[in-house]
Design a protein around this motif. Sequence first.
Motif, PDB file in Angstrom:
ATOM      1  N   CYS A  46     -19.537  13.841 -15.801  1.00 56.87           N
ATOM      2  CA  CYS A  46     -19.050  13.812 -17.187  1.00 56.87           C
ATOM      3  C   CYS A  46     -18.094  14.975 -17.447  1.00 56.87           C
ATOM      4  O   CYS A  46     -17.064  14.810 -18.103  1.00 56.87           O
ATOM      5  CB  CYS A  46     -20.223  13.857 -18.162  1.00 56.87           C
ATOM      6  N   VAL A  47     -18.434  16.156 -16.930  1.00 55.73           N
ATOM      7  CA  VAL A  47     -17.546  17.310 -17.085  1.00 55.73           C
ATOM      8  C   VAL A  47     -16.212  17.035 -16.405  1.00 55.73           C
ATOM      9  O   VAL A  47     -15.146  17.359 -16.942  1.00 55.73           O
ATOM     10  CB  VAL A  47     -18.197  18.582 -16.506  1.00 55.73           C
ATOM     11  N   CYS A  48     -16.246  16.405 -15.227  1.00 58.10           N
ATOM     12  CA  CYS A  48     -15.000  16.072 -14.529  1.00 58.10           C
ATOM     13  C   CYS A  48     -14.136  15.131 -15.359  1.00 58.10           C
ATOM     14  O   CYS A  48     -12.909  15.259 -15.378  1.00 58.10           O
ATOM     15  CB  CYS A  48     -15.307  15.432 -13.178  1.00 58.10           C
ATOM     16  N   VAL A  49     -14.764  14.181 -16.027  1.00 58.99           N
ATOM     17  CA  VAL A  49     -14.013  13.227 -16.854  1.00 58.99           C
ATOM     18  C   VAL A  49     -13.423  13.931 -18.072  1.00 58.99           C
ATOM     19  O   VAL A  49     -12.278  13.690 -18.459  1.00 58.99           O
ATOM     20  CB  VAL A  49     -14.920  12.056 -17.287  1.00 58.99           C
ATOM     21  N   LEU A  50     -14.201  14.839 -18.673  1.00 59.17           N
ATOM     22  CA  LEU A  50     -13.747  15.532 -19.873  1.00 59.17           C
ATOM     23  C   LEU A  50     -12.722  16.622 -19.558  1.00 59.17           C
ATOM     24  O   LEU A  50     -11.927  16.996 -20.418  1.00 59.17           O
ATOM     25  CB  LEU A  50     -14.945  16.139 -20.602  1.00 59.17           C
ATOM     26  N   GLN A  51     -12.772  17.156 -18.329  1.00 56.68           N
ATOM     27  CA  GLN A  51     -11.809  18.172 -17.892  1.00 56.68           C
ATOM     28  C   GLN A  51     -11.048  17.623 -16.694  1.00 56.68           C
ATOM     29  O   GLN A  51     -11.463  17.806 -15.550  1.00 56.68           O
ATOM     30  CB  GLN A  51     -12.521  19.467 -17.512  1.00 56.68           C
ATOM     31  N   PRO A  52      -9.934  16.933 -16.937  1.00 54.33           N
ATOM     32  CA  PRO A  52      -9.223  16.237 -15.860  1.00 54.33           C
ATOM     33  C   PRO A  52      -8.799  17.123 -14.695  1.00 54.33           C
ATOM     34  O   PRO A  52      -8.582  16.618 -13.591  1.00 54.33           O
ATOM     35  CB  PRO A  52      -7.987  15.664 -16.580  1.00 54.33           C
ATOM     36  N   GLU A  53      -8.679  18.441 -14.920  1.00 50.49           N
ATOM     37  CA  GLU A  53      -8.299  19.298 -13.801  1.00 50.49           C
ATOM     38  C   GLU A  53      -9.395  19.343 -12.740  1.00 50.49           C
ATOM     39  O   GLU A  53      -9.150  19.707 -11.592  1.00 50.49           O
ATOM     40  CB  GLU A  53      -7.982  20.718 -14.273  1.00 50.49           C
ATOM     41  N   PHE A  54     -10.636  18.979 -13.135  1.00 51.62           N
ATOM     42  CA  PHE A  54     -11.736  18.853 -12.175  1.00 51.62           C
ATOM     43  C   PHE A  54     -11.991  17.359 -11.976  1.00 51.62           C
ATOM     44  O   PHE A  54     -12.889  16.795 -12.589  1.00 51.62           O
ATOM     45  CB  PHE A  54     -12.988  19.547 -12.686  1.00 51.62           C
ATOM     46  N   ASP A  55     -11.201  16.723 -11.117  1.00 51.19           N
ATOM     47  CA  ASP A  55     -11.254  15.270 -11.023  1.00 51.19           C
ATOM     48  C   ASP A  55     -12.427  14.756 -10.208  1.00 51.19           C
ATOM     49  O   ASP A  55     -12.692  13.558 -10.182  1.00 51.19           O
ATOM     50  CB  ASP A  55      -9.945  14.716 -10.449  1.00 51.19           C
ATOM     51  N   ALA A  56     -13.140  15.636  -9.521  1.00 52.48           N
ATOM     52  CA  ALA A  56     -14.261  15.204  -8.692  1.00 52.48           C
ATOM     53  C   ALA A  56     -15.182  16.392  -8.443  1.00 52.48           C
ATOM     54  O   ALA A  56     -14.832  17.538  -8.695  1.00 52.48           O
ATOM     55  CB  ALA A  56     -13.753  14.639  -7.362  1.00 52.48           C
ATOM     56  N   ILE A  57     -16.387  16.087  -7.945  1.00 53.63           N
ATOM     57  CA  ILE A  57     -17.300  17.145  -7.517  1.00 53.63           C
ATOM     58  C   ILE A  57     -17.367  17.117  -5.992  1.00 53.63           C
ATOM     59  O   ILE A  57     -17.207  16.071  -5.359  1.00 53.63           O
ATOM     60  CB  ILE A  57     -18.702  17.005  -8.134  1.00 53.63           C
ATOM     61  N   HIS A  86     -25.738   6.882  -2.461  1.00 56.27           N
ATOM     62  CA  HIS A  86     -25.441   5.598  -1.839  1.00 56.27           C
ATOM     63  C   HIS A  86     -25.781   4.438  -2.767  1.00 56.27           C
ATOM     64  O   HIS A  86     -25.112   3.402  -2.747  1.00 56.27           O
ATOM     65  CB  HIS A  86     -26.191   5.475  -0.512  1.00 56.27           C
ATOM     66  N   ILE A  87     -26.816   4.605  -3.576  1.00 53.82           N
ATOM     67  CA  ILE A  87     -27.136   3.563  -4.567  1.00 53.82           C
ATOM     68  C   ILE A  87     -26.085   3.545  -5.667  1.00 53.82           C
ATOM     69  O   ILE A  87     -25.587   2.490  -6.066  1.00 53.82           O
ATOM     70  CB  ILE A  87     -28.544   3.791  -5.150  1.00 53.82           C
ATOM     71  N   LEU A  88     -25.723   4.713  -6.162  1.00 55.50           N
ATOM     72  CA  LEU A  88     -24.746   4.791  -7.258  1.00 55.50           C
ATOM     73  C   LEU A  88     -23.381   4.234  -6.854  1.00 55.50           C
ATOM     74  O   LEU A  88     -22.634   3.734  -7.707  1.00 55.50           O
ATOM     75  CB  LEU A  88     -24.590   6.239  -7.709  1.00 55.50           C
ATOM     76  N   MET A  93     -23.367  -1.628  -8.079  1.00 55.29           N
ATOM     77  CA  MET A  93     -23.527  -0.558  -9.063  1.00 55.29           C
ATOM     78  C   MET A  93     -22.175  -0.003  -9.512  1.00 55.29           C
ATOM     79  O   MET A  93     -21.839  -0.009 -10.684  1.00 55.29           O
ATOM     80  CB  MET A  93     -24.386   0.560  -8.469  1.00 55.29           C
ATOM     81  N   GLU A  94     -21.409   0.575  -8.576  1.00 53.93           N
ATOM     82  CA  GLU A  94     -20.083   1.122  -8.838  1.00 53.93           C
ATOM     83  C   GLU A  94     -20.064   2.144  -9.982  1.00 53.93           C
ATOM     84  O   GLU A  94     -19.195   2.126 -10.840  1.00 53.93           O
ATOM     85  CB  GLU A  94     -19.082  -0.002  -9.112  1.00 53.93           C
ATOM     86  N   PHE A  95     -21.067   3.029  -9.954  1.00 57.39           N
ATOM     87  CA  PHE A  95     -21.056   4.131 -10.907  1.00 57.39           C
ATOM     88  C   PHE A  95     -20.203   5.285 -10.388  1.00 57.39           C
ATOM     89  O   PHE A  95     -19.594   6.006 -11.176  1.00 57.39           O
ATOM     90  CB  PHE A  95     -22.474   4.628 -11.185  1.00 57.39           C
ATOM     91  N   VAL A  96     -20.192   5.465  -9.068  1.00 63.00           N
ATOM     92  CA  VAL A  96     -19.427   6.563  -8.488  1.00 63.00           C
ATOM     93  C   VAL A  96     -18.629   6.063  -7.285  1.00 63.00           C
ATOM     94  O   VAL A  96     -18.958   5.053  -6.665  1.00 63.00           O
ATOM     95  CB  VAL A  96     -20.339   7.738  -8.049  1.00 63.00           C
ATOM     96  N   THR A 123     -16.660  14.245  -1.335  1.00 55.75           N
ATOM     97  CA  THR A 123     -16.092  14.201  -2.677  1.00 55.75           C
ATOM     98  C   THR A 123     -16.675  13.021  -3.445  1.00 55.75           C
ATOM     99  O   THR A 123     -16.739  11.913  -2.921  1.00 55.75           O
ATOM    100  CB  THR A 123     -14.554  14.053  -2.607  1.00 55.75           C
ATOM    101  N   VAL A 124     -17.097  13.262  -4.685  1.00 57.72           N
ATOM    102  CA  VAL A 124     -17.690  12.227  -5.531  1.00 57.72           C
ATOM    103  C   VAL A 124     -16.973  12.209  -6.868  1.00 57.72           C
ATOM    104  O   VAL A 124     -16.728  13.269  -7.458  1.00 57.72           O
ATOM    105  CB  VAL A 124     -19.204  12.482  -5.747  1.00 57.72           C
ATOM    106  N   TRP A 125     -16.636  11.012  -7.357  1.00 51.71           N
ATOM    107  CA  TRP A 125     -15.957  10.892  -8.645  1.00 51.71           C
ATOM    108  C   TRP A 125     -16.541   9.729  -9.436  1.00 51.71           C
ATOM    109  O   TRP A 125     -17.241   8.871  -8.888  1.00 51.71           O
ATOM    110  CB  TRP A 125     -14.454  10.687  -8.438  1.00 51.71           C
ATOM    111  N   ALA A 126     -16.282   9.708 -10.724  1.00 55.61           N
ATOM    112  CA  ALA A 126     -16.806   8.657 -11.609  1.00 55.61           C
ATOM    113  C   ALA A 126     -15.998   7.378 -11.443  1.00 55.61           C
ATOM    114  O   ALA A 126     -14.774   7.406 -11.456  1.00 55.61           O
ATOM    115  CB  ALA A 126     -16.769   9.116 -13.060  1.00 55.61           C
ATOM    116  N   GLU A 127     -16.710   6.251 -11.306  1.00 50.27           N
ATOM    117  CA  GLU A 127     -16.059   4.942 -11.257  1.00 50.27           C
ATOM    118  C   GLU A 127     -16.224   4.232 -12.598  1.00 50.27           C
ATOM    119  O   GLU A 127     -16.812   4.768 -13.530  1.00 50.27           O
ATOM    120  CB  GLU A 127     -16.627   4.108 -10.111  1.00 50.27           C
ATOM    121  N   HIS A 128     -15.686   2.990 -12.682  1.00 47.99           N
ATOM    122  CA  HIS A 128     -15.491   2.373 -13.993  1.00 47.99           C
ATOM    123  C   HIS A 128     -16.782   2.142 -14.776  1.00 47.99           C
ATOM    124  O   HIS A 128     -16.777   2.231 -16.008  1.00 47.99           O
ATOM    125  CB  HIS A 128     -14.717   1.054 -13.841  1.00 47.99           C
TER     126      HIS A 128
END
Length: 268
Positions: A46-57, A86-88, A93-96, A123-128
């Motif tokens: 959520c922080v990555c989404v709210l702060q685009p300069e951090f696009d992933a963890i 792996h579940i997410l 699922m397609e959460f990440v 690297t992990v990022w938010a998906e749709h």
Amino acid sequence: MKELIVEVQKQVEGYEHYYKLRNRARRAVDQATFERILEAIICDLCVCVLQPEFDAIHLPLSNKVLRQKSRYKGVALGKTLPDILHILMAEEMEFVGLKTGTSKFIITDEMMNVAFAGGVQTTVWAEHKLLSRIKRFGICFEDIAQDPEEEAIILREPKDRPDQRAKAKEYKDTPETLALRAQLTDINTWLANADLHCDLPEVNTQDRYLRRIFNNSDFAQGGRLYGGFWQSMSSQDRQEHIMIDGECKTHSNNGPQKRLRHSAVVAE
């Protein structure tokens, strides 16, 4: 935020049940760990989404890291983290999204001995599906807080080279370190509850957690405070855009006592 986490958790547990990934329910302690790992992943994304300069963890997923004990490990860095990720990221699922990290090794001598030579973390990022829920639940910075159990007293080893970052060093608590941590806990507790705002929309004012970093394996060296959204701001922006108790510092007529109270926030 709690509603978002609960919804994702139910879907993860539903996935486990549908594909029979578990033969029995988790023990209470394992369930608590599972929920904390999932919460940490979602909050960080959520922080990555709210702060685009951090696009992933970026996460280490090697067993060497996930299974070792360390006072510096975040709650998410447990041995079950890869299974949850792996579940997410599963097709249903397609959460990440996830890109697996790599490690590099070099041959060090004629006996073909090898040594670790760096690499790239996973690297992990938010998906749709997560993005849509962040929007639907209206998640904002105020919904996300720092884990108060994160180690705030950090001891670093001497640097191998001047251009390298020193490694964190494990240590046993002493009356000195306990006193340092108690003092910093009081500061962080005050900051977490302070009426503290910034009128720059790109600034995450919930980033308030401070750490003290000591150098060269010696608690007598260093000890500077790190962290807090104000540290990356210019001196002028701090004075013009940070508001404490609803007042901008350049327009404050408070006496010396109140200015000292806020010195940790506005000092350079």
